[in-house]
Each structure stands twice: as structure tokens, then as C-alpha cells.
Write a protein that holds these residues in place. Structure first.
Motif: not given
Length: 177
Positions: A127-150
Motif C-alpha cells: 500500500p502507498s501508506t508504506l512509502i514513507d517507511s521505505q524512504f526512512a529506511a533507504l540508504e542511497s547506494p550512490t557512490g558505492e561500487p558498480l552502481v548506476l543511479t537513474l
């Protein structure tokens, strides 16, 4: 030469387009799609359907199953593309431990766009009500090896898939003779 990529993970929060991009990418280059959501145990699906965010403990067995599936696919000579939120660095490290040369395509978008997309996604347990919890848990991988950010808000599915294919091809595993 940069490290070859043997398998890909299309990652990001719910609604970023993981499954659609993975399908389009696989159609372009003959890779096989592994839909991460199909490996969730019933208890995880019940929790998410009820609007309860998953814990690290809830995700542990699911991540183990994904690691096993990645290993199986690579060991059998396939080029797998896994869809998985992979929100935290420790989840990505666990997946990286499963196969050498694992690349990640991070589909980045805003909470507002994610919520809008999930609201209009028919037949999915998230459900869309879980979106905030996903963003709260997200640790951006940008800068890690073998990562393409789009940016998944500025490119359509075909553009995202094409960018991922081009990037993966630049990191192609050399042919053995």
C-alpha cells in the motif's frame, strides 16, 4: 578495465519501476528476470498488505532466498536481473556476497511520485501508506561500487532500460575461449 558485472539488481522504493525496467531490460539483452516480490513469504505479504513495514528480521529469510536464486542463475550461465528494493547497505552487501560482480541500478524518485504510482498500481500487496517507511529506511547506494543511479521521474521505462543495458554492456563479462 572496470570490474565485469555478472548480474544486476534493479533497486529502489516501491513505485520506482523495478519490475517494468527489469522486464524491458531483459527483453533487450536476453537476461532473465528474477522478481524479488515473488520470494516474499506469506507472512511478509500479510504484514505489508496490512500496512505494517517489514523489519530487518522479516527481510532476512527473503534476502537469503534471493541470494540463493542469484547464485543458481549465475552458476547455470544465465545473466540474471533481480528486482529488489535493497534499501539498506547491509542488504546490498548481503546480495553482493552471493555472486561476484553484482551491479545495482538505483531508480531514484521522490516520495510524492512513489506514492502516486503505488496508489494507481492495481493488484499489488504494497500500500502507498508504506512509502514513507521505505524512504526512512533507504540508504542511497550512490557512490558505492558498480552502481548506476537513474532519475525515474525524468526518464520513461524504455529510457531507463536502455541506460541500464548500455551501462551493463560497458561492464560485460569477457567471453571465455
Amino acid at each position: 578495465m572496470s570490474q565485469p558485472i555478472t548480474a544486476l539488481v534493479i533497486m529502489g522504493v516501491a513505485g520506482c519501476g523495478k519490475s517494468s525496467v527489469s522486464e524491458a531490460l531483459c527483453n533487450r539483452n536476453g537476461a532473465i528476470q528474477i522478481e524479488g516480490d515473488s520470494f516474499h513469504p506469506a507472512a511478509n505479504i500479510e504484514k505489508m498488505s496490512a500496512g505494517i513495514p517489514l523489519t530487518d528480521e522479516d527481510r532476512a529469510g527473503w534476502l537469503d532466498s534471493l541470494c540463493e536464486e542469484l547464485r543458481r542463475a549465475v552458476d547455470s550461465g544465465e545473466r540474471p536481473v533481480l528486482t529488489c528494493s535493497a534499501l539498506k547497505l547491509r542488504y546490498r552487501e548481503r546480495l553482493r556476497g552471493a555472486v561476484d560482480g553484482l551491479g545495482f541500478v538505483f531508480l531514484e524518485l521522490t516520495p510524492q511520485v512513489a506514492a502516486e504510482r503505488v496508489t494507481h498500481r492495481p493488484g499489488h500487496f504494497m500500500p502507498s501508506t508504506l512509502i514513507d517507511s521505505q524512504f526512512a529506511a533507504l540508504e542511497s547506494p550512490t557512490g558505492e561500487p558498480l552502481v548506476l543511479t537513474l532519475d525515474a521521474t525524468k526518464m520513461d521505462i524504455d529510457e531507463l532500460a536502455n541506460a541500464a543495458v548500455v551501462w551493463w554492456d560497458k561492464h560485460r563479462v569477457p567471453a571465455t575461449s
